[in-house]
Design a protein around this motif. Sequence first.
Motif, PDB file in Angstrom:
ATOM      1  N   LYS A 106       1.090  -1.287   0.002  1.00 12.41           N
ATOM      2  CA  LYS A 106       0.373   0.313  -0.108  1.00 12.41           C
ATOM      3  C   LYS A 106       0.897   1.355  -0.170  1.00 12.41           C
ATOM      4  CE  LYS A 106      -3.537   0.331   3.082  1.00 12.41           C
ATOM      5  NZ  LYS A 106      -3.620   1.924   3.829  1.00 12.41           N
ATOM      6  N   ILE A 147      -8.034  13.847   4.232  1.00 14.76           N
ATOM      7  CA  ILE A 147      -7.482  14.378   5.219  1.00 14.76           C
ATOM      8  C   ILE A 147      -6.469  14.537   6.603  1.00 14.76           C
ATOM      9  CG2 ILE A 147      -9.812  13.974   6.528  1.00 14.76           C
ATOM     10  CD1 ILE A 147      -7.333  11.349   6.170  1.00 14.76           C
ATOM     11  N   CYS A 148      -5.041  14.269   5.209  1.00 15.21           N
ATOM     12  CA  CYS A 148      -3.420  14.486   5.613  1.00 15.21           C
ATOM     13  C   CYS A 148      -2.989  15.273   5.917  1.00 15.21           C
ATOM     14  CB  CYS A 148      -2.679  13.220   5.010  1.00 15.21           C
ATOM     15  SG  CYS A 148      -3.169  11.294   4.778  1.00 15.21           S
ATOM     16  N   THR A 149      -2.773  15.600   7.031  1.00  9.39           N
ATOM     17  CA  THR A 149      -1.258  16.802   7.614  1.00  9.39           C
ATOM     18  C   THR A 149       0.100  16.381   7.579  1.00  9.39           C
ATOM     19  OG1 THR A 149      -1.601  16.701   9.908  1.00  9.39           O
ATOM     20  CG2 THR A 149      -3.386  18.132   8.166  1.00  9.39           C
ATOM     21  N   ILE A 151      -7.251  10.432  -4.041  1.00 15.98           N
ATOM     22  CA  ILE A 151      -8.332  10.205  -5.358  1.00 15.98           C
ATOM     23  C   ILE A 151      -9.550  10.979  -5.133  1.00 15.98           C
ATOM     24  CG2 ILE A 151      -9.376   8.470  -6.499  1.00 15.98           C
ATOM     25  CD1 ILE A 151      -6.634   7.726  -6.898  1.00 15.98           C
ATOM     26  N   ALA A 204      -5.120   9.805  11.593  1.00 18.33           N
ATOM     27  CA  ALA A 204      -4.490  10.361  13.093  1.00 18.33           C
ATOM     28  C   ALA A 204      -4.769  11.393  13.866  1.00 18.33           C
ATOM     29  CB  ALA A 204      -2.836   9.884  12.130  1.00 18.33           C
ATOM     30  N   ILE A 236      -9.748   4.235  -1.371  1.00 16.40           N
ATOM     31  CA  ILE A 236     -10.439   5.766  -1.531  1.00 16.40           C
ATOM     32  C   ILE A 236     -10.839   5.690  -0.192  1.00 16.40           C
ATOM     33  CG2 ILE A 236     -12.342   6.736  -2.509  1.00 16.40           C
ATOM     34  CD1 ILE A 236     -11.793   5.048  -5.119  1.00 16.40           C
ATOM     35  N   PRO A 283      -0.651  12.110   0.845  1.00 17.20           N
ATOM     36  CA  PRO A 283      -1.794  12.525  -0.214  1.00 17.20           C
ATOM     37  C   PRO A 283      -3.017  12.551   0.302  1.00 17.20           C
ATOM     38  CG  PRO A 283      -1.230  10.210  -0.974  1.00 17.20           C
ATOM     39  CD  PRO A 283      -0.321  10.008   0.274  1.00 17.20           C
ATOM     40  N   GLY A 284      -3.623  11.591   1.046  1.00 16.06           N
ATOM     41  CA  GLY A 284      -4.933  11.939   1.643  1.00 16.06           C
ATOM     42  C   GLY A 284      -5.334  12.752   2.249  1.00 16.06           C
TER      43      GLY A 284
HETATM   44  P1  XMP Z   1      -8.108   9.898   0.715  1.00 14.15           P
HETATM   45  O1  XMP Z   1      -8.052  11.403   0.022  1.00 14.15           O
HETATM   46  O2  XMP Z   1      -8.778   9.054   0.048  1.00 14.15           O
HETATM   47  O3  XMP Z   1      -7.291  10.068   1.662  1.00 14.15           O
HETATM   48  O4  XMP Z   1      -9.586  10.255   1.868  1.00 14.15           O
HETATM   49  C1  XMP Z   1      -7.906   8.437   2.197  1.00 14.15           C
HETATM   50  C2  XMP Z   1      -6.250   7.754   2.916  1.00 14.15           C
HETATM   51  O5  XMP Z   1      -5.311   8.739   3.744  1.00 14.15           O
HETATM   52  C3  XMP Z   1      -4.666   8.179   5.171  1.00 14.15           C
HETATM   53  N1  XMP Z   1      -5.006   8.175   5.983  1.00 14.15           N
HETATM   54  C4  XMP Z   1      -4.311   9.703   6.413  1.00 14.15           C
HETATM   55  N2  XMP Z   1      -3.183   9.838   6.674  1.00 14.15           N
HETATM   56  N3  XMP Z   1      -3.514  11.162   8.688  1.00 14.15           N
HETATM   57  C5  XMP Z   1      -2.710  10.845   8.005  1.00 14.15           C
HETATM   58  O6  XMP Z   1      -1.268  11.203   6.767  1.00 14.15           O
HETATM   59  C6  XMP Z   1      -4.267  10.461   8.882  1.00 14.15           C
HETATM   60  O7  XMP Z   1      -5.355  10.604  10.119  1.00 14.15           O
HETATM   61  C7  XMP Z   1      -5.045   9.510   7.748  1.00 14.15           C
HETATM   62  N4  XMP Z   1      -5.835   9.073   8.088  1.00 14.15           N
HETATM   63  C8  XMP Z   1      -6.034   8.341   7.072  1.00 14.15           C
HETATM   64  C9  XMP Z   1      -4.722   6.616   4.651  1.00 14.15           C
HETATM   65  O8  XMP Z   1      -4.226   6.247   4.216  1.00 14.15           O
HETATM   66  C10 XMP Z   1      -6.176   6.058   3.906  1.00 14.15           C
HETATM   67  O9  XMP Z   1      -6.432   5.290   3.451  1.00 14.15           O
END
Ligand code: XMP
Length: 485
Positions: free
Chosen positions: A297, A305-307, A344, A392, A363, A302-303
Amino acid sequence: MIIRTVKGLTFDDVLLAPRRSPIRSRSQVDVSTRLTNTLRLAIPILSANMDTVTEWRMATAMARAGGLGILHRFMTIEQQVKQVTKVKRAQGLMVENPYTVAASASVAEAEQLMTQHEVGGLIVVDGNKKLVGLVTRRDLLLAPDTVQTVAQAMTPADHIVTVGPSVTSAEARELLYSHRLEKLPVVDREGNVVGLITSRDVVRVEHRSTASVDARGRLLVGAAIGVGPGEVKRAAALLEAGADVLVLDIAHGHADHCIAMVRQLRHDFPEAQLVAGNVATAEGARDLAEAGADAIKVGIGPGSICTTRIVTGFGVPQLTAIMDAVRGLREAGLTTPVIADGGIKSSGDLVKALAAGADTVMIGSLFAGCEEAPGAPVIRDGQKVKVIRGMASLGAAIGRRAAEQGDESAEDQEDWDKVVPEGVEAVVPYRGEVAEILHQLVGGLRSGLSYGGAHTIEELQQTAEFIEITSAGVRESGPHDVRKL
Ligand code: XMP
């Protein structure tokens, strides 16, 4: 210290150049793919193992549509096992709890039961649910008046072919055909009737070719695990409950403890399908695959909600991360598939991720607004929305502690301002059923394959030509110089 001067690219930085195409209609393309080298899916899409995206309802809908849901792990082992069981029970080769009748019942009662339940036969059981016989409409149709009870009309147990609960659809088909049967009662070791397989069920399972199902016609389901102390126990319980794929998912998967966990899981569960991540480099992908992962994986930051990238400064733009991971694997002689996880936003991004070498995508936010995602919609500023939170994020950390301790007051117990979140909480528009979104995504992918002159995802990967674009190109790519309705 190294500085890499070749630019890291993501989906919006590129477009795919159209190619001469032999494809006349979108129905001529095949969007099936491999999740691992032994597991294929009809569509290349997974729902994310996030607590605002995938629990059993989402996983069931994803598998029905030909994709796969990965159950999140932020619950107790017992709760997660229950979720797996719910998906595995949602559909199968065998009808559980088939309609039964007592041998002492009258023929008229049996006929009435068959009409009421709209079935062509009933299993005859004794008071302890042990198989006594089978009675069908055909048995009753020509029976003379002297036949008054089910006992007189039925085929007795010693003349009936039965199967055990783990029978596969191929085995059931063979038995039904060779004995010219219509129904196979399913009996456990103690002789209790636990189900019924009809020839119609076998045909249904085999012909509903797009749903993701196991050899017993049950929907496929994946489940996430972590690297902590209890997690091997969690893995064992999930596999025992029927999980088809385990996803070892930690924020920084290219870590010694994650690699060690992959090795241990590979050793303890040699047959299990094991996904590991997340990584964003050639070395990360290769190390996890060499440790025994069946799919990698890819995605650091890139997600939606990721920071992570803002908080830590680390990450690789997603298109480059996918390409680097695939290159790292292939250069090491590994055929391990790649899952592009995060970022995505549209079907175009899906096509680009696959063209870059990913075999499937995961996704989160696009699905978080769906009916099947956990949680109810709320109204915000007059719009129907649903909540999504990074795993996170602070909210997820509090929720996790509450779930682990079974205690809603976790918020008060912890010195939460010491937590350094790497994700945010947000809302996304309510989007209805996930099948609708999948329909749009897969439709876009089919069109994409035809623009690329590719019949399959593999062909697209071999021939794709990306063009890096400028910010003017990005502007030109969306609607422009018009007022959106
Ligand atoms: P999308 O863009 O499809 O991405 O909403 C989903 C993926 O984001 C990751 N994910 C996180 N990454 N902090 C991060 O840096 C977070 O709190 C977090 N939560 C989810 C994860 O890989 C998910 O499948």
